[in-house]
Design an enzyme around this catalytic site. Structure first.
Site, PDB file in Angstrom:
ATOM      1  N   ASP A 195       0.886  -1.087  -0.075  1.00  0.00           N
ATOM      2  CA  ASP A 195      -0.067   0.020   0.166  1.00  0.00           C
ATOM      3  C   ASP A 195       0.728   1.105  -0.017  1.00  0.00           C
ATOM      4  O   ASP A 195       2.036   1.110   0.417  1.00  0.00           O
ATOM      5  CB  ASP A 195      -0.855  -0.038   1.312  1.00  0.00           C
ATOM      6  CG  ASP A 195      -1.856  -0.825   1.329  1.00  0.00           C
ATOM      7  OD1 ASP A 195      -2.450  -1.278   0.144  1.00  0.00           O
ATOM      8  OD2 ASP A 195      -2.498  -1.102   2.438  1.00  0.00           O
ATOM      9  N   ASP A 224      -4.629  -3.409   4.516  1.00  0.00           N
ATOM     10  CA  ASP A 224      -5.314  -3.147   6.169  1.00  0.00           C
ATOM     11  C   ASP A 224      -6.813  -2.911   6.374  1.00  0.00           C
ATOM     12  O   ASP A 224      -7.257  -3.166   7.355  1.00  0.00           O
ATOM     13  CB  ASP A 224      -4.646  -1.634   6.448  1.00  0.00           C
ATOM     14  CG  ASP A 224      -4.930  -0.719   5.302  1.00  0.00           C
ATOM     15  OD1 ASP A 224      -5.888  -0.770   4.392  1.00  0.00           O
ATOM     16  OD2 ASP A 224      -4.235   0.322   5.375  1.00  0.00           O
ATOM     17  N   ASP A 257      -9.262  -6.331   2.001  1.00  0.00           N
ATOM     18  CA  ASP A 257      -7.989  -6.916   1.677  1.00  0.00           C
ATOM     19  C   ASP A 257      -7.839  -8.253   1.941  1.00  0.00           C
ATOM     20  O   ASP A 257      -6.777  -8.903   1.455  1.00  0.00           O
ATOM     21  CB  ASP A 257      -6.666  -5.884   2.258  1.00  0.00           C
ATOM     22  CG  ASP A 257      -6.856  -4.561   1.893  1.00  0.00           C
ATOM     23  OD1 ASP A 257      -7.270  -4.414   0.546  1.00  0.00           O
ATOM     24  OD2 ASP A 257      -6.562  -3.766   2.514  1.00  0.00           O
TER      25      ASP A 257
HETATM   26  P1  ATP Z   1      -3.658   2.843   0.062  1.00  0.00           P
HETATM   27  O1  ATP Z   1      -4.433   1.873  -0.514  1.00  0.00           O
HETATM   28  O2  ATP Z   1      -2.289   2.985  -0.437  1.00  0.00           O
HETATM   29  O3  ATP Z   1      -3.798   2.708   1.578  1.00  0.00           O
HETATM   30  P2  ATP Z   1      -5.571   5.114   0.307  1.00  0.00           P
HETATM   31  O4  ATP Z   1      -5.757   4.974   1.669  1.00  0.00           O
HETATM   32  O5  ATP Z   1      -5.663   6.123  -0.658  1.00  0.00           O
HETATM   33  O6  ATP Z   1      -4.274   4.206  -0.445  1.00  0.00           O
HETATM   34  P3  ATP Z   1      -8.380   4.094   0.057  1.00  0.00           P
HETATM   35  O7  ATP Z   1      -8.389   4.398   1.592  1.00  0.00           O
HETATM   36  O8  ATP Z   1      -8.861   3.063  -0.419  1.00  0.00           O
HETATM   37  O9  ATP Z   1      -6.865   4.132  -0.015  1.00  0.00           O
HETATM   38  O10 ATP Z   1      -8.736   5.604  -0.214  1.00  0.00           O
HETATM   39  C1  ATP Z   1      -9.031   5.705  -1.636  1.00  0.00           C
HETATM   40  C2  ATP Z   1      -9.594   7.198  -2.016  1.00  0.00           C
HETATM   41  O11 ATP Z   1     -10.780   7.389  -1.324  1.00  0.00           O
HETATM   42  C3  ATP Z   1      -8.402   8.162  -1.415  1.00  0.00           C
HETATM   43  O12 ATP Z   1      -7.604   8.449  -2.579  1.00  0.00           O
HETATM   44  C4  ATP Z   1      -9.471   9.551  -1.258  1.00  0.00           C
HETATM   45  O13 ATP Z   1      -9.719  10.113  -2.348  1.00  0.00           O
HETATM   46  C5  ATP Z   1     -10.770   8.837  -0.636  1.00  0.00           C
HETATM   47  N1  ATP Z   1     -10.834   8.681   0.775  1.00  0.00           N
HETATM   48  C6  ATP Z   1      -9.730   8.114   1.415  1.00  0.00           C
HETATM   49  N2  ATP Z   1     -10.191   8.492   2.776  1.00  0.00           N
HETATM   50  C7  ATP Z   1     -11.351   8.866   2.666  1.00  0.00           C
HETATM   51  C8  ATP Z   1     -12.433   9.467   3.697  1.00  0.00           C
HETATM   52  N3  ATP Z   1     -12.132   9.303   4.830  1.00  0.00           N
HETATM   53  N4  ATP Z   1     -13.717  10.152   3.396  1.00  0.00           N
HETATM   54  C9  ATP Z   1     -13.575  10.133   1.920  1.00  0.00           C
HETATM   55  N5  ATP Z   1     -12.883   9.880   1.057  1.00  0.00           N
HETATM   56  C10 ATP Z   1     -11.588   9.221   1.603  1.00  0.00           C
END
Ligand code: ATP
Length: 909
Positions: A339, A641, A645
């Protein structure tokens, strides 16, 4: 129905679904809004015991000790010793008994240490629960929960006890662990009727220990803990799991085959000896002692010790191993799929800028206008960050929220706490806004939708705030919000701006709102999350972890390909990957989730080795990436996480989860937990895994070579017309002092130089690969040759102490051997004697013990030894040194071959 006396008399846990929440709260004497007081919880913990299942698999010390005597050959030896004592010499019997008992004690200590190490690891990976106590939200070990506790659940939590649900938002639970039913169950809070709820799966207002929340959030009242839970009832039926690792199983199978060979040889030795006129009793004892010494029945057990001690050491580099086999397979990893957020980056986010109606605002500046203020309101209201418990000077959690609390007192998703901080800088306080505009309903964030929406009471009706990835939110917006009303919106232009920000490595979120006259039905989500008015874009910075860059470099030199798989925007992902060195060029190819959906499996396999960055990937797609890599022959470690996943973590060869930020579900599915959520830790764990595997190989090399030397010595002597070189006591003694201490001290051997410069080991490569077989046979023959040469020379020249000399050569040769094989290629003088002090100590102690058997007068009759003259001892030491020198020559030859081999591989060299 049986009533448990420790529960409130008028309700049993298995009837809780028939009672209303108020009724249960009264019976369990708890206020559902504040939870139990700490004193009350402590008292109930005393009454009900820990919220834990009994561990049937744990063996007590006595059982462990008894195990050591269960070996068939040891029993045969004891029998033979007793018989020989009855007929002949009692001293022999006693000494053999003592040696066997000492051996058992060493085995017991090893097994006990391994068990302790495993128990410590289990303790570390124990589950936690979020509980409301005295009005404070606390995270506690799940084992301290008591009936009456109020537990907060969110997606990804493992349910820590049996709960009657009293408040829920879209809660769905995967109950397959308990009911076998793989469809997730949508939960509710209504009181149920007795009919139709006899099956657990029908009790939809309950959440059961051991199942997992896959979606939504909830609050529940603990009605049963530990063995009183439904899981506890079935846990009684479950046996202990088999904890053997593949390597142990292979070794055990190999040991059985080898045992047959050893027994055959021993029979021959017995027969030849008797034919030559030796006493049958002495020959039987010799043959049996040799079998006991040479059958490697302890190998699988010692491997457990090395793995378990290794796993415990891995905690020091912040890697917690949940499945022992992973320790041995870590060294085979060829690809690490990681990630981005939190693992490669710091997950310490802060808002860089807010863009609304074309105007930028940065935290610290005055707010340009009402649209920015409204955007910040959306950012804090559509936000699940929660206030930290504040601890006063006495260490007690205070219950009154402090209105002037600093915004860093907020905890939760770093994206969201960053938004609370930004709003605070703009003069908005989340606590006040939450109180003034209460949330009445929500559609939680999930990484598939990449957005979330909350509904609040306000302005005579309801207002919905949405935040999420720009591509997810913008298509649902039809206007730009202003206080005066909607204005035209150029979606394409806003998206282009979002892309530009992302290309700078920023995480961009879009914020939007919509008014509703009535509270909408969230089952019709698509209708609700539409026709929204855009408020603005907010860009957050999440800097790469400083140590990640070096870790990426280490990966590459170790022949491991780092791959980034993120839910974030492709431009953000590419920028960060380039900064970290995962890709060499700023315009490296990035495959998005949408691209992946277009590719069939064959097409993906064709590309998968070229692509090192995947963006906007759904968790479900991670599985396809793992499978494609595996199909190309890769051994894949994959981080994750979230709840979704878990399947990919299970599919990967090494599933890696997060100890700080991750969900229980991901942790359960993983074999390695990063206690610091850090990419560099995976690389450190791989290095540690390689070291441990190396040391297992060293132990096997050492122990088997010693055994081979003993067998050759006894077997070849009659062929060379020499008398039996060693008595049974000598054989057992050599086995005791050599296998016990020096063998285990090899666990402390530091990593070989260049351990991370060599390619990963093929996963199904034999433990005996790379010349180990030849070494075991050859060095065994050499040791036997030296023993027999000394014997022949001593007999020939009339030295009466020839047997003591052979005995001493055999022990010292093994000490010389263990020092020489500390490295597979480096000479000992380059390693330095002090770089493995436990081994040096073990060797010196063994030497001292051997000298004692020779020179302490009262031990002479017991060990059938005689004091050697200085010259005789010198000859023994010289013979042992020959072994050392030959192993050094072998290593030098290997170094040379490796150097010329790599010159052939690498034309530039
Ligand atoms: P990784 O997979 O590397 O952990 P990540 O944390 O960006 O990456 P996700 O948590 O799936 O992956 O988030 C995907 C997208 O959703 C983010 O790029 C963001 O645009 C949006 N996002 C993340 N957190 C929030 C939230 N708390 N509320 C609204 N949108 C969110």
């Amino acid at each position: 129905m049986q009533t448990d006396p420790t529960y409130p008399a008028n309700v049993t846990p298995s009837e809780a679904h028939l009672r209303s929440a108020q009724e249960l709260a009264a019976t369990y004497r708890v206020n559902p809004h504040t939870g139990l007081l700490d004193d009350e919880a402590a008292q109930r913990a005393h009454q009900h015991g820990a919220n834990e299942l009994q561990d049937h698999a744990r063996r007590g010390p006595l059982a462990l000790l008894a195990d050591q005597f269960k070996d068939f050959m040891v029993l045969v030896l004891l029998g033979a010793a007793v018989i020989s004592g009855v007929i002949g010499d009692l001293t022999d019997t006693l000494v053999i008994l003592v040696i066997v008992v000492l051996n058992a004690i060493i085995g017991f200590v090893q097994a006990w240490r391994a068990d302790q190490a495993m128990a410590a690891l289990r303790q570390l990976s124990a589950a936690h629960a979020t509980v409301l106590r005295g009005g404070e939200v606390q995270v506690v070990p799940a084992s301290v929960l008591v009936p009456g506790d109020i537990v907060l659940l969110e997606a990804g939590n493992q349910i820590p006890a049996d709960l009657r649900l009293i408040e829920i938002a879209q809660l769905q639970v995967d109950e397959s662990a308990l009911t076998g039913e793989s469809v997730t169950v949508a939960k509710q809070t209504d009181t149920l009727a007795a009919q139709d709820t006899s099956a657990l799966g029908d009790r939809v207002n309950m959440a059961f220990k051991g199942t997992t929340a896959t979606h939504g959030r909830a609050r529940g009242l603990v009605v049963a803990t530990g063995m009183h839970t439904e899981l506890g009832k079935v846990a009684r039926l479950l046996g202990g799991e088999d904890r053997s690792t593949p390597l142990q199983l292979r070794l055990a199978a190999f040991g059985k085959r080898l045992a047959l060979g050893v027994i055959a040889i021993c029979i021959v030795i017995f027969a030849v000896g008797v034919l030559r006129g030796e006493s049958p009793l002495l020959m039987a004892l010799t043959a049996i002692s040799l079998a006991v010494a040479a059958i490697p029945e302890a190998l699988p057990a010692v491997v457990t010790v090395l793995l378990a001690l290794g796993a415990r050491r891995m905690v020091a580099v912040k890697a917690l191993v949940r499945r022992l086999p992973s320790v041995e397979t870590l060294g085979s990893v060829t690809t690490i799929c990681s990630d981005k957020t939190g693992t490669l980056t710091q997950n310490h986010m802060h808002a860089e800028l807010l863009l609304a109606q074309g105007q930028r605002w940065a935290p610290g500046d005055p707010l340009p206008g009402p649209v920015h203020a409204e955007a910040l309101r959306a950012a804090v209201l559509c936000n699940d960050a929660a206030r930290h418990a504040r601890v006063d000077d006495d260490g007690n959690a205070t219950t009154t929220p402090n209105p002037d609390a600093h915004p860093t007192d907020w905890q939760g998703d770093p994206t969201e706490t960053a938004l609370v901080l930004a709003a605070h800088a703009g003069g908005l306080d989340k606590a006040q806004l939450d109180a003034a505009t209460p949330r009445v309903q929500e559609q939680p964030f999930d990484s598939d939708r990449k957005r979330m929406t909350t509904f609040h009471r306000g302005g005579g009706g309801f207002v919905a705030y949405t935040k999420g990835a720009p591509e997810s939110v913008l298509p649902r917006c039809t206007a730009q919000w202003t206080p005066e009303g909607g204005q035209p919106l150029d979606t394409a232009a806003v998206l282009a701006t979002a892309n530009q920000l992302a290309a700078q490595g920023l995480r961009v979120l879009a914020l939007a709102r919509r008014d509703h006259a009535r509270l909408p039905d969230t089952n019709a989500l698509d209708d609700v999350e539409s026709q929204m008015a855009l408020l603005g874009l907010i860009a957050l910075i999440d800097p790469p972890r400083p140590e990640a860059q070096a870790a990426v470099r280490d990966c590459m030199s170790a022949g491991i390909t780092p791959v980034m798989i993120t839910g974030d925007h492709p431009a953000t992902a590419r920028a960060i990957a380039h900064r970290l060195g995962i890709v060499a060029h700023a315009d490296a190819p990035v495959l998005t989730g949408a691209d992946l959906a277009q590719l069939d499996d064959a097409a993906l396999r064709a590309q998968v080795e070229q692509v090192h960055v995947y963006a906007r990937v759904d968790p479900a797609q991670k599985i396809r990436i793992v499978e494609a890599l595996q199909a190309q022959g890769h051994f894949v470690a994959m981080t994750g996480d979230g709840v979704n996943d878990a399947p990919a973590l299970k599919r990967a060869d090494i599933g890696v989860s997060m100890g700080k930020g991750g969900t229980d579900v991901a942790r359960e599915a993983s074999s390695l937990v990063l206690l610091d959520d850090n990419f560099a830790t995976i690389v450190a764990a791989v290095k540690e895994g390689r070291r441990i595997y190396d040391n297992i190989r060293k132990f096997v090399r050492y122990a088997m070579t010693g055994n081979s030397g003993e067998i050759w010595t006894i077997f070849l002597a009659p062929l060379l017309l020499l008398p039996i070189p060693l008595l049974p006591i000598h054989i057992l003694w050599v086995n005791l002092v050599t296998d016990g201490l020096p063998g285990l001290a090899l666990a402390a051997e530091p990593a070989e130089r260049g351990i991370m410069q060599r390619p990963p080991r093929p996963p199904n490569e034999s433990l005996f690969a790379q010349g180990m077989w030849q070494h075991i046979l050859g060095m065994g023959l050499l040791i036997a040759g030296l023993c027999l040469a000394v014997q022949a020379w001593a007999l020939h020249t009339g030295h009466a102490h020839w047997q003591t000399m052979v005995f001493t050569v055999l022990t010292l040769a093994q000490m010389a051997h263990v020092m020489a094989i500390r490295s597979e290629s480096e000479p000992l003088w380059r390693l330095g004697l002090a770089s493995n002090r436990p081994l040096l100590g073990a060797v010196l102690l063994t030497f001292a013990l051997q000298m004692a058997t020779i020179y302490v007068p009262f031990l002479n009759p017991i060990f059938r030894t005689e004091p050697l003259s200085l010259g005789e001892l010198g000859i023994c030491v010289a013979a042992a040194l020959v072994v050392y020198c030959v192993v050094e020559l072998e290593k030098a030859w290997r170094r040379k071959r490796r150097a010329s081999g790599s010159a052939i591989d690498d034309p530039a060299a």
